[in-house]
Scaffold this active site. Structure first.
Site, PDB file in Angstrom:
ATOM      1  N   ASN A  36      -7.544   1.912   9.820  1.00 52.96           N
ATOM      2  CA  ASN A  36      -6.229   2.244  10.382  1.00 52.96           C
ATOM      3  C   ASN A  36      -6.397   2.206  11.894  1.00 52.96           C
ATOM      4  O   ASN A  36      -7.107   3.040  12.459  1.00 52.96           O
ATOM      5  CB  ASN A  36      -5.781   3.656   9.973  1.00 52.96           C
ATOM      6  CG  ASN A  36      -5.512   3.771   8.479  1.00 52.96           C
ATOM      7  OD1 ASN A  36      -5.592   2.803   7.744  1.00 52.96           O
ATOM      8  ND2 ASN A  36      -5.183   4.982   8.040  1.00 52.96           N
ATOM      9  N   SER A  77      -8.184  13.477   9.917  1.00 53.34           N
ATOM     10  CA  SER A  77      -7.050  14.407   9.967  1.00 53.34           C
ATOM     11  C   SER A  77      -7.519  15.854   9.780  1.00 53.34           C
ATOM     12  O   SER A  77      -6.792  16.804  10.095  1.00 53.34           O
ATOM     13  CB  SER A  77      -6.023  14.057   8.891  1.00 53.34           C
ATOM     14  OG  SER A  77      -6.615  14.237   7.618  1.00 53.34           O
ATOM     15  N   GLN A 113      -7.867   8.765   6.077  1.00 55.52           N
ATOM     16  CA  GLN A 113      -8.218   9.398   7.342  1.00 55.52           C
ATOM     17  C   GLN A 113      -8.806  10.803   7.272  1.00 55.52           C
ATOM     18  O   GLN A 113      -8.132  11.791   7.608  1.00 55.52           O
ATOM     19  CB  GLN A 113      -6.979   9.428   8.258  1.00 55.52           C
ATOM     20  CG  GLN A 113      -6.468   8.073   8.601  1.00 55.52           C
ATOM     21  CD  GLN A 113      -5.441   8.079   9.723  1.00 55.52           C
ATOM     22  OE1 GLN A 113      -4.994   7.041  10.115  1.00 55.52           O
ATOM     23  NE2 GLN A 113      -5.095   9.220  10.253  1.00 55.52           N
ATOM     24  N   ARG A 173       0.861  -1.190   0.000  1.00 48.73           N
ATOM     25  CA  ARG A 173       0.000   0.000   0.000  1.00 48.73           C
ATOM     26  C   ARG A 173       0.891   1.232   0.000  1.00 48.73           C
ATOM     27  O   ARG A 173       1.657   1.443   0.940  1.00 48.73           O
ATOM     28  CB  ARG A 173      -0.927  -0.001   1.232  1.00 48.73           C
ATOM     29  CG  ARG A 173      -1.762   1.251   1.298  1.00 48.73           C
ATOM     30  CD  ARG A 173      -2.738   1.324   2.465  1.00 48.73           C
ATOM     31  NE  ARG A 173      -3.323   2.647   2.428  1.00 48.73           N
ATOM     32  CZ  ARG A 173      -3.494   3.455   3.469  1.00 48.73           C
ATOM     33  NH1 ARG A 173      -3.181   3.047   4.698  1.00 48.73           N
ATOM     34  NH2 ARG A 173      -3.986   4.661   3.318  1.00 48.73           N
ATOM     35  N   GLU A 182      -3.866  -0.062   8.011  1.00 43.87           N
ATOM     36  CA  GLU A 182      -2.671   0.350   8.773  1.00 43.87           C
ATOM     37  C   GLU A 182      -2.773  -0.154  10.192  1.00 43.87           C
ATOM     38  O   GLU A 182      -3.847  -0.090  10.806  1.00 43.87           O
ATOM     39  CB  GLU A 182      -2.564   1.884   8.881  1.00 43.87           C
ATOM     40  CG  GLU A 182      -1.978   2.578   7.703  1.00 43.87           C
ATOM     41  CD  GLU A 182      -1.884   4.087   7.925  1.00 43.87           C
ATOM     42  OE1 GLU A 182      -1.559   4.532   9.048  1.00 43.87           O
ATOM     43  OE2 GLU A 182      -2.137   4.819   6.953  1.00 43.87           O
ATOM     44  N   TYR A 211      -4.556   1.847  15.716  1.00 51.08           N
ATOM     45  CA  TYR A 211      -3.284   1.933  16.429  1.00 51.08           C
ATOM     46  C   TYR A 211      -3.394   1.715  17.924  1.00 51.08           C
ATOM     47  O   TYR A 211      -2.525   1.135  18.538  1.00 51.08           O
ATOM     48  CB  TYR A 211      -2.635   3.300  16.177  1.00 51.08           C
ATOM     49  CG  TYR A 211      -2.010   3.419  14.811  1.00 51.08           C
ATOM     50  CD1 TYR A 211      -0.666   3.109  14.611  1.00 51.08           C
ATOM     51  CD2 TYR A 211      -2.755   3.813  13.713  1.00 51.08           C
ATOM     52  CE1 TYR A 211      -0.085   3.203  13.351  1.00 51.08           C
ATOM     53  CE2 TYR A 211      -2.185   3.907  12.449  1.00 51.08           C
ATOM     54  CZ  TYR A 211      -0.853   3.594  12.278  1.00 51.08           C
ATOM     55  OH  TYR A 211      -0.285   3.669  11.038  1.00 51.08           O
TER      56      TYR A 211
HETATM   57  C1  BGC Z   1      -1.227   7.866   9.266  1.00 47.28           C
HETATM   58  C2  BGC Z   1       0.238   7.749   8.946  1.00 47.28           C
HETATM   59  C3  BGC Z   1       1.057   7.948  10.204  1.00 47.28           C
HETATM   60  C4  BGC Z   1       0.643   6.905  11.222  1.00 47.28           C
HETATM   61  C5  BGC Z   1       1.414   6.972  12.536  1.00 47.28           C
HETATM   62  C6  BGC Z   1      -1.599   7.067  10.482  1.00 47.28           C
HETATM   63  O1  BGC Z   1      -2.755   7.519  11.047  1.00 47.28           O
HETATM   64  O2  BGC Z   1      -1.997   7.473   8.159  1.00 47.28           O
HETATM   65  O3  BGC Z   1       0.568   8.683   7.969  1.00 47.28           O
HETATM   66  O4  BGC Z   1       2.415   7.882   9.950  1.00 47.28           O
HETATM   67  O5  BGC Z   1      -0.704   7.117  11.523  1.00 47.28           O
HETATM   68  O6  BGC Z   1       1.165   8.162  13.185  1.00 47.28           O
END
Ligand code: BGC
Length: 509
Positions: free
Chosen positions: A330, A192, A189, A99, A398, A332
């Protein structure tokens, strides 16, 4: 007291950590593994061969002090000149797809479609062909934060005309590459917008709290839908590709079960998850009712004559509904939520949501201050989406972890294993996930953090002229997971040598 309210969390952690049974869960043969990057973060060559200026070029050139570590963001990992090595790394990992994003200004230097930069097109042709030579499928993101500055001069994502500008750009990209690219992500996203056009803490740095972010979100969602509809109408039959959107979907739980905290968490979810999911995948379409009500009420109280959240017309709602072949997630981290006591700027997105976030102290901390490891959150997010939405498929577009510069990145390995185990549980419990994408293939420009927060499976030596890439421990562990289709808790290589994977027998997208 604390232990009582944390009890549900312990249960979920136990479930997704596999402590409750000894069953070995496997990723099916056709489950896809990939790795990701984005143009601004890796390409460098910011003005090479006719590329135009993007909002990130302008933002950092006008305010160099905003790059936390003063790193050379103009060169980044120099993937513009190192794409063959990048593909070699993907072959070492044995992934099914890569990607990456296209820099709008590399193809259309002014953002408008009348002036195509053939050298920019050539770069992406080279990358795509190099990938396909080794049976690695390209997954192309049309927009990953790097708007043409020329379009920003006209208001950027707050100008409704951008929907048409984006559609024109998408058409150019589809014309050039759709014969070889089967997976498309329209925008990365829309959340953002809050930092870009509300708080103004990332490019283009527009401070217009409580108004700018909602205009941006609406227009970005509509731009996504326009690109989706264009592909559906003119390219899908011929090329049979899929088009999705990548949403930032993190998990949240109430800090304890007090009603106020549960309500605050529900509100937070509606503003961070449903705001984007609801217009596309709910039966009713439109922004979620609670979000509309909260912003309308606050706007009235603040003396606005109309809600700061722009309305979606019935035609726009229709255009958005069902406008994606997959949800790109995405994911995290996870947050604990309670109502805010802090005074936020009025009006602002944060004031509208009205919550305060925290973490459990025993969640492992990454290099990035906002990032903690709580794998159960991915499991719960998947079930939430399952319960609330009628979606076609999920791609994890992601997920990743930041460290300092270090090749033996044990914390990334722990994080990767935890989240992949959680994903196996989510799949077992009915979430239709077809692929997982590690962020990131290599260290890159982590926006304002420069290169101080390293997200790569491969370390990049930013001081070297060649931007030398070296596999980390996590690269070897990821490679092994892809080969074996299981997540072993204890496998460790004796050294970090990595060879090209034998990809024979791997499915095609
Ligand atoms: C974004 C990336 C970023 C990653 C870590 C994601 O939300 O798409 O561009 O590097 O987070 O912060």
């Amino acid at each position: 007291m604390e232990l009582i309210f944390l009890f549900p969390l312990f249960i979920s952690l136990a479930v997704v950590s596999g402590w409750s049974d000894n069953k070995v869960r496997t990723f099916k043969k056709d489950f896809l593994f990939g790795a990701a990057s984005s143009a601004y973060q890796v390409e460098g060559a910011w003005d090479a061969d006719g590329k135009g200026e993007s909002i990130w070029d302008r933002y950092f050139h006008s305010n160099p002090e905003l790059v936390a570590d003063n790193s050379d963001v103009d060169t980044a990992a120099d993937s513009y000149h190192n794409y063959e090595r990048d593909v070699e790394m993907l072959r070492e990992l044995g992934v099914d797809y890569y990607r990456f994003s296209i820099a709008w200004t590399r193809i259309l230097p002014t953002g408008r479609s009348h002036n195509i930069n053939e050298k920019g097109v050539q770069y992406y042709n080279n990358l795509i062909d190099e990938l396909l030579k080794y049976n690695i499928q390209p997954m192309v993101t049309l927009y990953h934060f790097d708007l043409p500055q020329k379009l920003q001069d006209l208001g950027g994502w707050t100008n409704p005309l951008i929907v048409g500008w984006f559609e024109d750009y998408a058409r150019v990209v589809f014309e050039k590459f759709a014969d070889r690219v089967k997976y498309w992500v329209t925008v990365n996203q829309p959340s953002s917008c809050v930092m870009a056009y509300g708080e103004g803490v990332i490019a283009p740095g527009v401070v217009f709290n409580g108004v700018g972010e909602y205009l941006c979100i609406k227009n970005m969602l509509l731009a996504h839908a326009a690109a989706y509809r264009l592909y559906e109408k003119e390219y899908k039959k011929k090329y049979k590709g899929s088009v999705g959107i990548a949403l930032e979907l993190n998990w949240s739980d109430p800090i304890n079960n007090k009603t106020a905290n549960v309500e605050a968490t529900d509100r937070y979810k509606q503003f961070t998850l449903d705001l984007y999911l609801h217009p596309i995948w709910s039966k009713q379409g439109d922004f979620p009712s609670l979000v509309k009500e909260v912003i309308a009420k606050k706007s009235r109280e603040q003396g606005f004559k109309r809600s700061r959240l722009p309305v979606l017309s019935s035609e726009e709602k229709q255009m958005l509904k069902g406008s994606a072949d997959f949800i790109g997630i995405n994911h995290y981290t996870t947050n604990l939520v309670k109502p805010s006591k802090a005074q936020y700027i009025v009006p602002s997105f944060n004031d509208d949501v009205g919550v305060e976030l925290s973490y459990r102290k025993d969640w492992m901390q990454a290099k990035s201050p906002w990032l903690r490891s709580a794998p159960y959150g991915l499991y719960k997010l998947c079930l939430y989406i399952n319960k609330h939405y009628d979606y076609p498929k999920v791609f994890i577009t992601e997920h990743g972890w930041s460290t300092s510069q270090a090749l033996w990145d044990n914390s990334r390995v722990e994080n990767l294993r935890g989240y992949l185990k959680a994903l196996l549980f989510a799949i077992e419990d009915g979430t239709e996930v077809i692929g997982y994408t590690a962020w990131s293939l290599m260290d890159n420009v982590e926006w304002n953090a420069g290169v101080s927060e390293r997200f790569g499976l491969y370390e990049v030596d930013f001081d070297s002229k060649e931007k030398t890439r070296t596999a980390r421990l996590s690269a070897l562990v990821y490679k092994r997971i892809i080969e074996k289709r299981i997540v072993e808790s204890d496998w460790t290589p004796t050294n970090l040598d990595i060879n090209i994977s034998n990809k024979e027998g791997r499915v095609e997208l």
